[in-house]
Design a protein around this motif. Structure first.
Motif, mmCIF file in Angstrom:
data_model
loop_
_atom_site.group_PDB
_atom_site.id
_atom_site.type_symbol
_atom_site.label_atom_id
_atom_site.label_comp_id
_atom_site.label_asym_id
_atom_site.label_seq_id
_atom_site.Cartn_x
_atom_site.Cartn_y
_atom_site.Cartn_z
ATOM 1 N N PRO A 258 -12.470 -3.340 5.118
ATOM 2 C CA PRO A 258 -11.831 -2.083 5.527
ATOM 3 C C PRO A 258 -12.796 -1.081 6.153
ATOM 4 O O PRO A 258 -12.438 -0.377 7.101
ATOM 5 C CB PRO A 258 -11.246 -1.568 4.209
ATOM 6 C CG PRO A 258 -10.940 -2.798 3.429
ATOM 7 C CD PRO A 258 -12.074 -3.739 3.758
ATOM 8 N N THR A 259 -14.018 -1.019 5.632
ATOM 9 C CA THR A 259 -15.015 -0.103 6.192
ATOM 10 C C THR A 259 -15.255 -0.393 7.670
ATOM 11 O O THR A 259 -15.339 0.524 8.501
ATOM 12 C CB THR A 259 -16.341 -0.234 5.424
ATOM 13 O OG1 THR A 259 -16.128 0.154 4.083
ATOM 14 C CG2 THR A 259 -17.414 0.639 6.041
ATOM 15 N N ASN A 262 -12.178 0.631 9.773
ATOM 16 C CA ASN A 262 -12.086 2.085 9.915
ATOM 17 C C ASN A 262 -13.084 2.611 10.952
ATOM 18 O O ASN A 262 -12.761 3.503 11.741
ATOM 19 C CB ASN A 262 -12.337 2.762 8.572
ATOM 20 C CG ASN A 262 -11.247 2.462 7.558
ATOM 21 O OD1 ASN A 262 -10.135 2.061 7.929
ATOM 22 N ND2 ASN A 262 -11.546 2.644 6.288
ATOM 23 N N ARG A 266 -12.161 4.552 14.561
ATOM 24 C CA ARG A 266 -12.660 5.915 14.793
ATOM 25 C C ARG A 266 -13.674 6.002 15.928
ATOM 26 O O ARG A 266 -14.154 7.096 16.240
ATOM 27 C CB ARG A 266 -13.297 6.442 13.500
ATOM 28 C CG ARG A 266 -12.306 6.613 12.363
ATOM 29 C CD ARG A 266 -13.026 6.857 11.054
ATOM 30 N NE ARG A 266 -12.113 6.883 9.922
ATOM 31 C CZ ARG A 266 -12.479 6.756 8.657
ATOM 32 N NH1 ARG A 266 -13.764 6.591 8.356
ATOM 33 N NH2 ARG A 266 -11.583 6.784 7.693
ATOM 34 N N LEU A 288 -7.430 -1.635 1.284
ATOM 35 C CA LEU A 288 -7.239 -0.912 2.540
ATOM 36 C C LEU A 288 -6.255 0.215 2.239
ATOM 37 O O LEU A 288 -5.077 -0.017 1.989
ATOM 38 C CB LEU A 288 -6.674 -1.838 3.622
ATOM 39 C CG LEU A 288 -6.391 -1.202 4.989
ATOM 40 C CD1 LEU A 288 -7.666 -0.621 5.591
ATOM 41 C CD2 LEU A 288 -5.773 -2.231 5.940
ATOM 42 N N TYR A 289 -6.766 1.438 2.241
ATOM 43 C CA TYR A 289 -5.927 2.574 1.894
ATOM 44 C C TYR A 289 -4.825 2.763 2.939
ATOM 45 O O TYR A 289 -5.004 2.452 4.121
ATOM 46 C CB TYR A 289 -6.777 3.836 1.760
ATOM 47 C CG TYR A 289 -7.768 3.766 0.629
ATOM 48 C CD1 TYR A 289 -7.330 3.741 -0.698
ATOM 49 C CD2 TYR A 289 -9.137 3.677 0.868
ATOM 50 C CE1 TYR A 289 -8.229 3.660 -1.746
ATOM 51 C CE2 TYR A 289 -10.045 3.588 -0.177
ATOM 52 C CZ TYR A 289 -9.587 3.580 -1.484
ATOM 53 O OH TYR A 289 -10.479 3.475 -2.524
ATOM 54 N N GLU A 291 -3.393 5.283 4.466
ATOM 55 C CA GLU A 291 -3.638 6.108 5.650
ATOM 56 C C GLU A 291 -4.514 5.372 6.655
ATOM 57 O O GLU A 291 -4.315 5.479 7.871
ATOM 58 C CB GLU A 291 -4.276 7.437 5.246
ATOM 59 C CG GLU A 291 -3.328 8.395 4.541
ATOM 60 C CD GLU A 291 -2.087 8.690 5.370
ATOM 61 O OE1 GLU A 291 -2.243 9.015 6.570
ATOM 62 O OE2 GLU A 291 -0.967 8.588 4.835
ATOM 63 N N ASP A 292 -5.476 4.608 6.151
ATOM 64 C CA ASP A 292 -6.332 3.835 7.051
ATOM 65 C C ASP A 292 -5.547 2.718 7.720
ATOM 66 O O ASP A 292 -5.751 2.410 8.904
ATOM 67 C CB ASP A 292 -7.520 3.252 6.271
ATOM 68 C CG ASP A 292 -8.472 4.329 5.770
ATOM 69 O OD1 ASP A 292 -8.531 5.401 6.404
ATOM 70 O OD2 ASP A 292 -9.142 4.102 4.748
ATOM 71 N N ALA A 296 -4.907 2.162 11.726
ATOM 72 C CA ALA A 296 -5.265 0.908 12.389
ATOM 73 C C ALA A 296 -4.067 0.316 13.122
ATOM 74 O O ALA A 296 -4.206 -0.213 14.240
ATOM 75 C CB ALA A 296 -5.808 -0.079 11.369
ATOM 76 N N SER A 444 -14.711 7.900 2.103
ATOM 77 C CA SER A 444 -13.916 7.718 3.323
ATOM 78 C C SER A 444 -14.514 6.703 4.278
ATOM 79 O O SER A 444 -13.798 6.065 5.053
ATOM 80 C CB SER A 444 -13.760 9.069 4.041
ATOM 81 O OG SER A 444 -15.034 9.588 4.396
ATOM 82 N N GLU A 445 -15.828 6.503 4.235
ATOM 83 C CA GLU A 445 -16.476 5.559 5.144
ATOM 84 C C GLU A 445 -16.653 4.185 4.521
ATOM 85 O O GLU A 445 -16.377 3.169 5.143
ATOM 86 C CB GLU A 445 -17.830 6.101 5.594
ATOM 87 C CG GLU A 445 -18.542 5.149 6.571
ATOM 88 C CD GLU A 445 -19.863 5.696 7.079
ATOM 89 O OE1 GLU A 445 -20.281 6.757 6.580
ATOM 90 O OE2 GLU A 445 -20.466 5.050 7.958
#
Length: 514
Positions: A258-259, A262, A266, A288-289, A291-292, A296, A444-445
């Protein structure tokens, strides 16, 4: 059946197409089959026998792929290792696995200097002129390994070991999940059935480590004759990754934590790249949150597949197809075909529908056990069921799995696992540290950050403790922030209540190390 048959099948499908692309270097399928058979013969010539373990310690390179498949082909057991590990951690795994040989590169050759003399050191060729100028220590050059005559593929039993996937547990010491030829073949079949059948002409881009998640995706890709593009960059860069997709007309992002996903979404230049050929992105290794995920999907379209798995059941416990994810927020999908999944209480009995409990699974993908660790095997494999240590519940109406906690307190940062106890044990070697508790907090990252709560007998600086960890552990395991406290919350039995630490509002006052 030897899982190396996937390479032969893929070559028949692909004809003379490229199997590997690494910068300007291309290897066709016929060339890869020939190289693999000759490297396997070279390992035999060095004295290795079927069942011997071969450690792989290098960044993503064609030689890593060749050696991995040569291990399968010759009946050896591959032991891929994260090349960022500390030399002490590498030495432990090499010793615990009883590796007969290790493949290293210029970036990792120093780790081989402390290994026992009976471990054969094989050195991959320098990738750049700068590396070549550095020279190498004593050992067998990789160019000397491939034999003049290829080796016939070894006949193996389905249950024979093929890959030792080193993970960790609550002890903090790595454990080798023993994956058989049967496990890897079953994993590949479920990928083709439940994620993507891999159409002719497909191309996979590998940026995550081939020694772990992305390496497993080599099997379904190569089994169908797809081209595998290996990013030549030594570290992940969103711009470089997007450029590779455009340049090579990539159809499949093989595996992204996921990192990584993301960071790609971005990237300020995201909209300038032609990504029109991309039709599949598989994300795993950490939550994987929502919002992310939404960001995506907005960026790439509905092509993102989420999967939940462990090294003990590689890549293959549950899957969330692209069209379902936003409709089931927070879920990691439903079981792959051939996987039985249950939710049980601590005593192993079923829980009421929709209630939380431990996730246990069984199926052809579940490991044989932990290498030379019968105690851990007995605790984890019970009557054929793998106890994952993850806590979750099933939706009683549609069978979607929702993970709510991790019983083993694993911290997943940037797609890599950090086990608190191994960090705690290092911190406790400092004479001024009286008590310590390590937890993960949302980031967040990175998905999660490692935070250490420390009770000390004197004034300390966070940097001093972080440097202590860096001296004994891989850099990604070090605390990114330190909180000095007067005491740690404990329950009636004296056990530290980590749940309360994660909820502490004074995290804003922590000493942050970047």
């Amino acid at each position: 059946m030897n899982v190396a048959h996937l390479l032969v099948d893929g070559s028949r499908r692909a004809g003379g197409a490229d199997a590997l692309v690494f910068g300007g270097r291309r290897t066709s399928y016929p060339e890869l089959v020939d190289r693999v058979a000759r490297v396997a013969a070279g390992l035999r010539r060095l004295g290795l026998r079927p069942g011997d373990r071969v450690a792989l310690l290098l960044p993503n390179r064609p030689e890593l792929v060749e050696m991995l498949w040569a291990c399968f082909w010759g009946g050896f057991v591959a032991v891929p290792l994260n090349w960022h590990l500390h030399p002490d951690e590498i030495a432990y795994v090499v010793e615990q696995s009883g590796a007969a040989a290790i493949l290293v590169s210029a970036e990792t050759s120093a780790a081989a200097d402390t290994l026992p003399p009976q471990v054969r050191i094989i050195r991959a060729p320098a990738a750049t002129a700068a590396e070549a100028a550095e020279g190498t220590n004593a050992g067998t050059a990789y160019s000397a390994v491939p034999a003049a005559r290829p080796l016939d593929m070894a006949a193996v039993d389905d249950a024979d070991s093929a890959w030792l996937f080193y993970t960790s547990g609550t002890t903090g010491r790595p454990k080798g999940a023993t994956l058989s030829h049967r496990n890897l073949a079953a994993m590949t079949a479920t990928y083709h059935a439940d994620i993507d059948p891999v159409a002719p002409g497909s191309s996979f881009l590998h940026a995550a480590p081939l020694t772990h998640g992305s390496g497993l995706y080599l099997l379904p890709a190569i089994g169908r004759g797809a081209t595998n593009v290996i990013s030549p960059s030594g570290s992940f860069s969103p711009g470089d990754y997007l450029g590779q997709i455009e340049r090579h007309k990539i159809t499949h992002a093989a595996f992204l934590a996921p990192t990584m996903l993301n960071r790609i979404v971005r990237d300020p230049q995201f909209a300038t790249y032609d990504l029109s050929g991309l039709r599949s992105i598989v994300v795993g290794g950490a939550p994987l949150y929502q919002e992310d995920l939404r960001a995506a999907v907005n960026a790439f379209g509905p092509i993102i597949t989420q999967m939940y798995g462990q090294g003990e059941a590689p890549m293959t416990i549950t899957v969330m197809p692209p069209g379902d994810a936003l409709a089931h927020p927070g879920s990691c999908g439903r079981p792959f075909g051939g996987i039985d999944l249950r939710i049980v209480a601590q005593n192993g009995s079923p829980v009421p529908d929709g209630s939380d409990g431990e996730v246990i699974v069984r199926g052809a993908v579940v490991m044989n056990g932990y290498w030379k660790n019968p105690k851990a095997t007995a605790e984890t494999l019970v009557d054929g069921w793998l106890h994952t240590g993850d806590i979750g519940h099933l939706d009683p109406d549609d069978g979607y799995l929702y993970l709510t906690d991790r019983a083993k307190d694993v911290i997943i940062t940037g797609g890599s696992n950090v086990y608190p106890r191994e960090v705690e044990e290092v911190l406790l070697t400092h004479p001024a540290v009286r008590e310590v508790a390590v937890v993960g907090v949302p980031d967040s990252e990175w998905g999660e950050s490692v935070v250490a709560f420390v009770v000390a007998d004197q004034t300390l600086g966070a940097a001093e403790l972080v440097e202590l960890c860096k001296a004994h552990l891989a850099s990604f395991k070090k605390p990114r922030s330190v909180v000095f406290v007067d005491d740690l919350p404990k329950n009636a039995t004296g056990k530290i209540v980590k749940r309360q630490l994660r909820q502490e509002t004074h995290l804003a006052d922590r000493q942050i190390i970047r």
